[in-house]
Each structure stands twice: as C-alpha cells, then as structure tokens.
Design an enzyme around this catalytic site. Structure first.
Site, PDB file in Angstrom:
ATOM      1  N   MET A 198      42.590  39.571  40.453  1.00  0.00           N
ATOM      2  CA  MET A 198      41.292  39.145  39.908  1.00  0.00           C
ATOM      3  C   MET A 198      41.442  37.924  39.000  1.00  0.00           C
ATOM      4  O   MET A 198      40.797  37.828  37.960  1.00  0.00           O
ATOM      5  CB  MET A 198      40.625  40.310  39.143  1.00  0.00           C
ATOM      6  N   LYS A 206      31.221  46.953  44.950  1.00  0.00           N
ATOM      7  CA  LYS A 206      30.899  46.332  43.660  1.00  0.00           C
ATOM      8  C   LYS A 206      31.894  45.200  43.508  1.00  0.00           C
ATOM      9  O   LYS A 206      33.094  45.383  43.559  1.00  0.00           O
ATOM     10  CB  LYS A 206      30.999  47.319  42.496  1.00  0.00           C
ATOM     11  N   ASP A 237      34.947  51.029  49.318  1.00  0.00           N
ATOM     12  CA  ASP A 237      34.699  49.840  48.496  1.00  0.00           C
ATOM     13  C   ASP A 237      34.601  48.572  49.325  1.00  0.00           C
ATOM     14  O   ASP A 237      34.990  48.532  50.484  1.00  0.00           O
ATOM     15  CB  ASP A 237      35.867  49.650  47.514  1.00  0.00           C
TER      16      ASP A 237
HETATM   17  N1  SAH Z   1      43.462  48.589  43.968  1.00  0.00           N
HETATM   18  C1  SAH Z   1      43.613  47.263  44.520  1.00  0.00           C
HETATM   19  C2  SAH Z   1      43.208  46.213  43.532  1.00  0.00           C
HETATM   20  C3  SAH Z   1      41.748  46.267  43.164  1.00  0.00           C
HETATM   21  S1  SAH Z   1      41.279  45.002  42.076  1.00  0.00           S
HETATM   22  C4  SAH Z   1      45.059  47.084  44.983  1.00  0.00           C
HETATM   23  O1  SAH Z   1      45.908  47.914  44.665  1.00  0.00           O
HETATM   24  O2  SAH Z   1      45.329  46.112  45.691  1.00  0.00           O
HETATM   25  C5  SAH Z   1      40.648  43.796  43.180  1.00  0.00           C
HETATM   26  C6  SAH Z   1      41.596  42.629  43.272  1.00  0.00           C
HETATM   27  O3  SAH Z   1      42.710  42.965  44.075  1.00  0.00           O
HETATM   28  C7  SAH Z   1      41.019  41.403  43.914  1.00  0.00           C
HETATM   29  O4  SAH Z   1      40.238  40.645  43.026  1.00  0.00           O
HETATM   30  C8  SAH Z   1      42.279  40.676  44.297  1.00  0.00           C
HETATM   31  O5  SAH Z   1      42.890  40.078  43.184  1.00  0.00           O
HETATM   32  C9  SAH Z   1      43.158  41.821  44.740  1.00  0.00           C
HETATM   33  N2  SAH Z   1      43.075  42.056  46.182  1.00  0.00           N
HETATM   34  C10 SAH Z   1      42.732  43.200  46.793  1.00  0.00           C
HETATM   35  N3  SAH Z   1      42.805  43.069  48.133  1.00  0.00           N
HETATM   36  C11 SAH Z   1      43.219  41.803  48.368  1.00  0.00           C
HETATM   37  C12 SAH Z   1      43.503  41.061  49.538  1.00  0.00           C
HETATM   38  N4  SAH Z   1      43.385  41.577  50.754  1.00  0.00           N
HETATM   39  N5  SAH Z   1      43.926  39.786  49.392  1.00  0.00           N
HETATM   40  C13 SAH Z   1      44.071  39.233  48.179  1.00  0.00           C
HETATM   41  N6  SAH Z   1      43.812  39.886  47.043  1.00  0.00           N
HETATM   42  C14 SAH Z   1      43.399  41.160  47.127  1.00  0.00           C
END
Ligand code: SAH
Length: 283
Positions: free
Chosen positions: A186, A71, A50
């Site tokens: 998000m 995406k 991703d």
């Molecule tokens: N599965 C992921 C979340 C996916 S949804 C997890 O467990 O972290 C995507 C959201 O995750 C982004 O919009 C943001 O809010 C957050 N996110 C993921 N990686 C990030 C990062 N390195 N720094 C800040 N926010 C992050």
C-alpha cells in the site's frame, strides 16, 4: 476454467455449518491457492471475498453464494464493521462461511481483527494462510525476498494506516538503517514521502527499487527504478495500485531471474548481477 485438481487422499477438514474459515487467496494467480483453500471453496455455502481476490477463483465454489466485500482505500472502517456483522449473521444462520482475502489473511489484511470479532461472538473459526503479495508477488517478478549475498532480514511495512496517512508509528530512520530489504505494501499513495524519508535516513538515491503491480496476474507490470527516481518513473509508466514496492539490492537479481521474460524467449540480462561469481555449491 478447467476441472479443479483432485485433492490428494487425506482427511481434509470439514467446514461445518455455523463456522467461518478465514482464508488467504494468494496474490492473484489462482494456481497460488493452497489446497486447504480449494478444500474450503468446495464446501462453502457462502464466499465473502475482497477486491484483491481474482474472481476466477470463485469458479471453484459454484455451489456457493458469492458476496463481494470490496473496499479499496478510503472508507475502510465503516465497511469493515459491515463485513464483520455479515460474517456473524451468516454464521448464526448456520451457513458454512468462507471469508476469502487477498494474499495472506494475517498480513496487512485486517484478518486478525475479523477473526477476533468472530471469536468474541462465539463463532468457531479456522485460519488458512495464503501466499502474501510481498513474497509471492516479488517471486513472480524474479526477485528473491531474501538472498544470502544481500539481506539477512527483511522488513514488511504498510504505506498507509486506517486513516489513509503514512503510519505515524513507523520510524523510517530505524527501518532504513535496520533492514537491507524493505517491502512496502500500500505504498503508492505516499511513495514520494516514503522514498524521501528513506533517503533522508541515509539510503542511497541510487538504491534499486522495484514496483510490481497486479503481481502474478496476466496484467502484472514491473518497474525497475531507484529510490531517487521512483516517483517520476511510476508516473511516467502510469502505474496504479495494487503494487508491492521493494527497496534493496535484491531487486538486481531480477536481471538474472526474470523467469517470465525467459519463458517468453529472452536471455537473462546478467547471470551475475551482484558480481559474486558462481554461487557456492555448499555452505
Ligand atoms: N493480505 C494481503 C495484503 C493486503 S493489503 C497480502 O498478504 O498480500 C493490500 C496491498 O497488498 C495492496 O495495496 C498491495 O500493496 C498489496 N497487494 C496485494 N495483492 C497484490 C498484487 N497482486 N500485486 C501487487 N500488490 C498486491
């Protein structure tokens, strides 16, 4: 990239042809991968990853095809179907498939849906959890997601749903009243609406908020603000997603625990930001 660390001697699971392993890649820093993720990377024929997966990580799978399934926002649903179909095709073709997702695959990552589709098509799976951004990303900002003097619960919420709106199923009043610390994934797009909903539900405008963008990567930025000023401060700082937004007094702990600033030679701003004196040694 330096050589990958050797895995300690144990019976590591074997990724068999026709299987799909759904794996979390952590929030960014490759060092936050699990050993199971590394074991998977070393065996895969194909890695489908991703947007939020740091491409450095693919260096551990030089033998594999790397397929980008990015995406971000918008047309996620159509893409999601394509990704699931691709996974099914590859598995049916007898490939060893690694589906690599940012953070933890089962935290706001639609991993559950992908896994379910695979199971419905008779494809054997394994799930490899990862460090979620809402925990690991905050830790890299020096914010403990729970802290005994602050919170006995934490709520993880998503700031938008499949259609891109703030989820209508979320009861912001209940969240505001029920949880001392709220960690929002998000949340950037609708932060104005979310912060207002929390204030309307009784959270103080002065309540501490942290916005952590591209957490755990070299580009990490941390904004410390309040519920009343978060919208304006995000704009002034020019912050963009991906970001984790943390609402609650645990954000104050960063004044003591900003370990990255301390590693760069700064002194802690306040070693007792909650005004509790020395933590009890026991109990
Ligand atoms: N599965 C992921 C979340 C996916 S949804 C997890 O467990 O972290 C995507 C959201 O995750 C982004 O919009 C943001 O809010 C957050 N996110 C993921 N990686 C990030 C990062 N390195 N720094 C800040 N926010 C992050």
């Amino acid at each position: 990239m330096t050589d990958s660390p050797a895995l300690p001697d144990q019976n590591w699971p074997v990724l068999l042809p026709g299987w799909v392993w759904l794996c979390g890649a952590g929030p960014g820093d490759p060092g936050l991968l699990t050993l199971h993720a590394l074991n998977a990377l070393k065996q895969a024929d194909v890695v489908i990853y991703d947007a939020l997966v740091q491409e450095d990580i693919l260096g551990w799978a030089p033998q594999a095809d790397h397929i980008y399934a990015g995406k971000r926002g918008g047309k996620a649903s159509a893409k999601q179907r394509d990704i699931s179909l691709k996974l099914i095709d590859l598995a049916h073709a007898g490939k060893r498939v690694l589906r690599l997702k940012g953070g933890d695959p089962f935290v706001f990552g639609r991993g559950g849906e992908e896994a379910q589709t695979l199971v419905q098509h008779g494809i054997p799976i394994r799930i490899i959890p990862g460090i979620s951004a809402g925990i690991g990303g905050l830790a890299y900002a020096g914010i403990p997601v729970t802290h005994r003097d602050v919170n006995q619960s934490v709520t993880f919420v998503t700031g938008h749903d499949q259609s891109g709106n703030t989820p209508s199923s979320l009861d912001w009043r209940a969240i505001a009243q029920g949880s001392q610390v709220i960690v929002i994934y998000m949340g950037m797009k609708h932060i104005a609406r979310i912060s207002q909903a929390l204030i309307d539900a009784g959270r103080p405008g002065a309540e501490p908020v942290a916005v952590v963008t591209t957490a755990t990567t070299e580009a990490q930025q941390v904004l410390e603000t309040t519920l009343a000023t978060v919208v304006e401060d995000i704009e002034t700082a020019g912050l963009t997603p991906p970001a984790i937004i943390c609402v609650g007094r645990s954000v104050l702990m960063r004044q003591a625990l900003d370990w990255q600033a301390q590693a760069a030679g700064e002194a802690p701003r306040d070693t007792d930001p909650l005004g509790r004196g020395r933590p009890a040694e026991s109990a």
